[in-house]
Structure formats: C-alpha cells, structure tokens
Design an enzyme around this catalytic site. Sequence first.
Site: not given
Length: 161
Positions: A29-30
């Site tokens: 995920g970012y």
Amino acid sequence: MALEIERKFLLKDDSWRAAVSSSLRLSQGYLTSLTDGAKASVRVRIGGNLAYLNIKSMRLGMSRDEFEYPIPIEDAGHMLTNLCSGAVIEKIRHHVHFAGLLWEIDEFLGANQGLLMAEVELNSEDQTFQKPDWVGDEVTEDPRYYNVSLVRHPYTQWGFE
C-alpha cells in the site's frame, strides 16, 4: 543513491508458469498522497515474513530512483491497515530465470485480478537482452501499469471492449 532500471511487459500466454522457480504473495500500500506533482511514492510491502518501506521517484520510464529499507512486520501490518492511501494491492510474484536474467511476473489479485505483468531489471538502459517467447507488448512507458496507478484505477475498472 539507488537507481532501478526496469522494463515492464504484458504476457502473451501462460507458458512461463512451467519455468517458475519460486513464488511469493505480496501485499503493498501507499503511504503518500497520490496527488499530481508528487516527486516520490512511499509504499509499505509485506512478502512472507519480511516487510519493507520503499521510496521510488514518480517519473515515467525505465530508470527511477529507488530506496528500500526493512521494517518490522508488525509495523508494516499496522501501516497497511491504518495509514495507506487507497486500496492495498495484492499479488503473487513469480520468479523465472531466463537467459541470465531474473524475470518477476506479477499475478494481480482483487481489484486488479486478471492483470499479469513481467518485469526485468537491467544494469543499464541500453542493455540488450533476450525476451522469452511468452513476453508480449512493452508497457514501461504506460503509467496505467504502475502499481501506484493501479491503487487509484484498478485493472478490473478499465472498461475493456
């Protein structure tokens, strides 16, 4: 400074599966806001019993700055659950050795189900290499195929004809 030189390709068929030497499920995920004008993406990734924080320059092309640091898996899990912007990408990364190079084939799951992409890291932008028969069109310059884009615009929502 770390420099990643990588080319991305779609796959023609599944014949690569017979040559897989190992596979690993990845969740990533970012942590950064994915807004226009960002100079870098910051992502957290868990693969097996290991976790990493990765910082990659946000420019198109085969060469990008990349930094990766190991972090505690518990911290990574917390970040994926509580701090990520957008969806978490789930995929299985398969390793295939061909003509002296390691090809990483990402088989996307969830909202990106159906997308299969091969990546190969090179030592220089002008390095010549042999492509396996199962390698199709190159998508290195197409931003839709970057993981940071797949978070916002998943493959299953592209509206294929």
